[in-house]
Design a protein around this motif. Structure first.
Motif, mmCIF file in Angstrom:
data_model
loop_
_atom_site.group_PDB
_atom_site.id
_atom_site.type_symbol
_atom_site.label_atom_id
_atom_site.label_comp_id
_atom_site.label_asym_id
_atom_site.label_seq_id
_atom_site.Cartn_x
_atom_site.Cartn_y
_atom_site.Cartn_z
ATOM 1 N N MET A 1 9.450 111.875 12.439
ATOM 2 C CA MET A 1 10.636 111.063 12.266
ATOM 3 C C MET A 1 10.920 110.980 10.767
ATOM 4 S SD MET A 1 11.211 107.055 13.376
ATOM 5 C CE MET A 1 10.878 107.415 15.069
ATOM 6 N N ASN A 2 12.173 111.067 10.411
ATOM 7 C CA ASN A 2 12.483 111.013 8.987
ATOM 8 C C ASN A 2 12.335 109.572 8.471
ATOM 9 O OD1 ASN A 2 15.061 109.541 8.744
ATOM 10 N ND2 ASN A 2 15.974 111.283 9.824
ATOM 11 N N PRO A 3 11.975 109.426 7.205
ATOM 12 C CA PRO A 3 11.682 108.097 6.647
ATOM 13 C C PRO A 3 12.855 107.117 6.724
ATOM 14 C CG PRO A 3 10.873 109.814 5.188
ATOM 15 C CD PRO A 3 11.680 110.493 6.247
ATOM 16 N N GLN A 4 14.075 107.606 6.565
ATOM 17 C CA GLN A 4 15.236 106.720 6.614
ATOM 18 C C GLN A 4 15.411 106.121 8.013
ATOM 19 O OE1 GLN A 4 18.940 108.567 5.528
ATOM 20 N NE2 GLN A 4 19.968 106.608 5.198
ATOM 21 N N LEU A 5 15.250 106.952 9.040
ATOM 22 C CA LEU A 5 15.360 106.466 10.411
ATOM 23 C C LEU A 5 14.219 105.499 10.724
ATOM 24 C CD1 LEU A 5 16.919 106.590 13.075
ATOM 25 C CD2 LEU A 5 15.479 108.539 13.728
ATOM 26 N N ALA A 6 13.023 105.828 10.255
ATOM 27 C CA ALA A 6 11.871 104.942 10.466
ATOM 28 C C ALA A 6 12.118 103.585 9.813
ATOM 29 C CB ALA A 6 10.597 105.581 9.928
ATOM 30 N N ALA A 7 12.732 103.563 8.635
ATOM 31 C CA ALA A 7 13.037 102.300 7.947
ATOM 32 C C ALA A 7 14.074 101.492 8.733
ATOM 33 C CB ALA A 7 13.532 102.575 6.531
ATOM 34 N N GLN A 8 15.068 102.176 9.303
ATOM 35 C CA GLN A 8 16.062 101.485 10.129
ATOM 36 C C GLN A 8 15.405 100.877 11.363
ATOM 37 O OE1 GLN A 8 19.024 104.405 11.094
ATOM 38 N NE2 GLN A 8 19.906 104.437 9.040
ATOM 39 N N TYR A 9 14.537 101.649 12.009
ATOM 40 C CA TYR A 9 13.833 101.160 13.191
ATOM 41 C C TYR A 9 12.960 99.956 12.832
ATOM 42 C CZ TYR A 9 15.042 105.254 16.101
ATOM 43 O OH TYR A 9 15.691 106.202 16.831
ATOM 44 N N ALA A 10 12.242 100.052 11.724
ATOM 45 C CA ALA A 10 11.358 98.952 11.307
ATOM 46 C C ALA A 10 12.170 97.684 11.064
ATOM 47 C CB ALA A 10 10.582 99.348 10.061
ATOM 48 N N ALA A 11 13.307 97.809 10.403
ATOM 49 C CA ALA A 11 14.152 96.639 10.135
ATOM 50 C C ALA A 11 14.653 96.025 11.446
ATOM 51 C CB ALA A 11 15.325 97.033 9.237
ATOM 52 N N GLN A 12 15.050 96.859 12.394
ATOM 53 C CA GLN A 12 15.533 96.358 13.684
ATOM 54 C C GLN A 12 14.411 95.676 14.462
ATOM 55 O OE1 GLN A 12 17.311 99.664 15.731
ATOM 56 N NE2 GLN A 12 19.080 99.742 14.382
ATOM 57 N N VAL A 13 13.224 96.253 14.435
ATOM 58 C CA VAL A 13 12.084 95.676 15.150
ATOM 59 C C VAL A 13 11.711 94.325 14.545
ATOM 60 C CG1 VAL A 13 9.616 95.976 15.622
ATOM 61 C CG2 VAL A 13 11.198 97.874 16.011
ATOM 62 N N LEU A 14 11.654 94.268 13.217
ATOM 63 C CA LEU A 14 11.318 93.006 12.555
ATOM 64 C C LEU A 14 12.393 91.941 12.805
ATOM 65 C CD1 LEU A 14 9.807 94.415 9.261
ATOM 66 C CD2 LEU A 14 8.608 93.000 10.947
ATOM 67 N N ALA A 15 13.643 92.350 12.835
ATOM 68 C CA ALA A 15 14.723 91.398 13.124
ATOM 69 C C ALA A 15 14.591 90.850 14.541
ATOM 70 C CB ALA A 15 16.087 92.062 12.930
ATOM 71 N N ARG A 16 14.290 91.721 15.504
ATOM 72 C CA ARG A 16 14.094 91.268 16.894
ATOM 73 C C ARG A 16 12.911 90.312 16.964
ATOM 74 N NH1 ARG A 16 14.590 93.349 22.334
ATOM 75 N NH2 ARG A 16 16.669 93.917 21.641
ATOM 76 N N ALA A 17 11.830 90.657 16.299
ATOM 77 C CA ALA A 17 10.637 89.803 16.315
ATOM 78 C C ALA A 17 10.937 88.443 15.685
ATOM 79 C CB ALA A 17 9.479 90.486 15.595
ATOM 80 N N ASN A 18 11.726 88.425 14.614
ATOM 81 C CA ASN A 18 12.082 87.171 13.960
ATOM 82 C C ASN A 18 12.934 86.284 14.859
ATOM 83 O OD1 ASN A 18 14.445 85.789 12.116
ATOM 84 N ND2 ASN A 18 12.382 85.515 11.263
ATOM 85 N N LEU A 19 13.799 86.903 15.660
ATOM 86 C CA LEU A 19 14.613 86.135 16.597
ATOM 87 C C LEU A 19 13.741 85.466 17.667
ATOM 88 C CD1 LEU A 19 17.643 88.528 17.103
ATOM 89 C CD2 LEU A 19 17.656 86.307 15.950
ATOM 90 N N MET A 20 12.647 86.106 18.007
ATOM 91 C CA MET A 20 11.775 85.579 19.056
ATOM 92 C C MET A 20 10.670 84.681 18.503
ATOM 93 S SD MET A 20 11.615 88.847 21.531
ATOM 94 C CE MET A 20 11.858 88.027 23.093
ATOM 95 N N ASP A 21 10.366 84.853 17.221
ATOM 96 C CA ASP A 21 9.277 84.101 16.605
ATOM 97 C C ASP A 21 9.614 83.932 15.125
ATOM 98 O OD1 ASP A 21 6.928 83.091 15.543
ATOM 99 O OD2 ASP A 21 5.630 84.533 16.563
ATOM 100 N N ALA A 22 9.998 82.721 14.746
ATOM 101 C CA ALA A 22 10.433 82.449 13.372
ATOM 102 C C ALA A 22 9.333 82.693 12.350
ATOM 103 C CB ALA A 22 10.941 81.015 13.255
ATOM 104 N N ARG A 23 8.083 82.817 12.783
ATOM 105 C CA ARG A 23 6.984 83.092 11.858
ATOM 106 C C ARG A 23 7.030 84.518 11.313
ATOM 107 N NH1 ARG A 23 2.001 81.724 15.631
ATOM 108 N NH2 ARG A 23 3.326 83.015 16.953
ATOM 109 N N VAL A 24 7.746 85.400 12.001
ATOM 110 C CA VAL A 24 7.826 86.802 11.577
ATOM 111 C C VAL A 24 8.832 86.912 10.436
ATOM 112 C CG1 VAL A 24 8.413 89.159 12.262
ATOM 113 C CG2 VAL A 24 7.236 87.632 13.874
ATOM 114 N N ARG A 25 8.373 87.485 9.334
ATOM 115 C CA ARG A 25 9.265 87.692 8.193
ATOM 116 C C ARG A 25 10.161 88.892 8.468
ATOM 117 N NH1 ARG A 25 4.976 88.460 3.531
ATOM 118 N NH2 ARG A 25 4.971 90.359 4.748
#
Length: 171
Positions: A1-25
């Motif tokens: 996977m290219n690094p730019q796509l991986a960074a987009q995925y990571a940001a989306q995953v962290l955003a979803r996790a933050n919506l479900m658990d405010a402890r996630v940065r």
């Protein structure tokens, strides 16, 4: 996977996790970069990654989701979907006759032609390819096989051993 796509995925995953658990940065460039590095090593669709976060928080947790949790759960979801897809593909739409009898000497797949180009994804299931095979004695990193022929998929005993190891490590 290219690094730019991986960074987009990571940001989306962290955003979803933050919506479900405010402890996630979220929005922390260093954390996003580390998650992107790990996510980039696996060829996982964003839908599996996001569904893994949702599945993680379907029950109360004492700790926040970690990138390893997301990867493991996403791989499990992908594996489950692949098994369902294979089951549907193998379901005959018409009546078929019985398979011809095998020689009785094969402990792998009977009359089905199991030899050929190994399917690497099959050896990744639960890390089976990293374990020695108790059936054909293939070493870690080697494909299963007999009489100089590689099997397309690991022996059932190797898959079972990998499954048991994963379950034991989850406990």
């Amino acid at each position: 996977m290219n690094p730019q796509l991986a960074a987009q995925y990571a940001a989306q995953v962290l955003a979803r996790a933050n919506l479900m658990d405010a402890r996630v940065r979220q929005g922390d460039p260093a954390q996003t970069a580390v998650w992107a590095e790990v996510i980039g090593r696996h060829n996982l669709d964003i839908s599996y990654l996001l569904n893994a976060v949702t599945a993680y928080y379907e029950e109360p947790r004492d700790r926040t989701v970690q990138v390893g949790d997301v990867i493991r759960m996403a791989r499990d979801l992908r594996q489950r979907d692949a098994m369902v897809d294979n089951t549907h593909a193998l379901t005959a739409n018409h009546a078929t006759g019985a398979l011809p009898a095998g020689s009785g000497t094969s402990t792998h797949m009977g009359a089905i032609n199991a030899t050929g180009e190994p399917i690497q994804e099959a050896y990744e299931i639960d890390g089976a390819g990293h374990l020695p095979c108790p059936s054909c004695q293939a070493q870690p990193g080697e494909t299963c096989g007999r009489d100089g022929h590689d099997f397309k998929i690991p022996c059932v005993a190797r898959l079972a051993l990998a499954y048991r190891n994963r379950k034991r490590n989850q406990a």
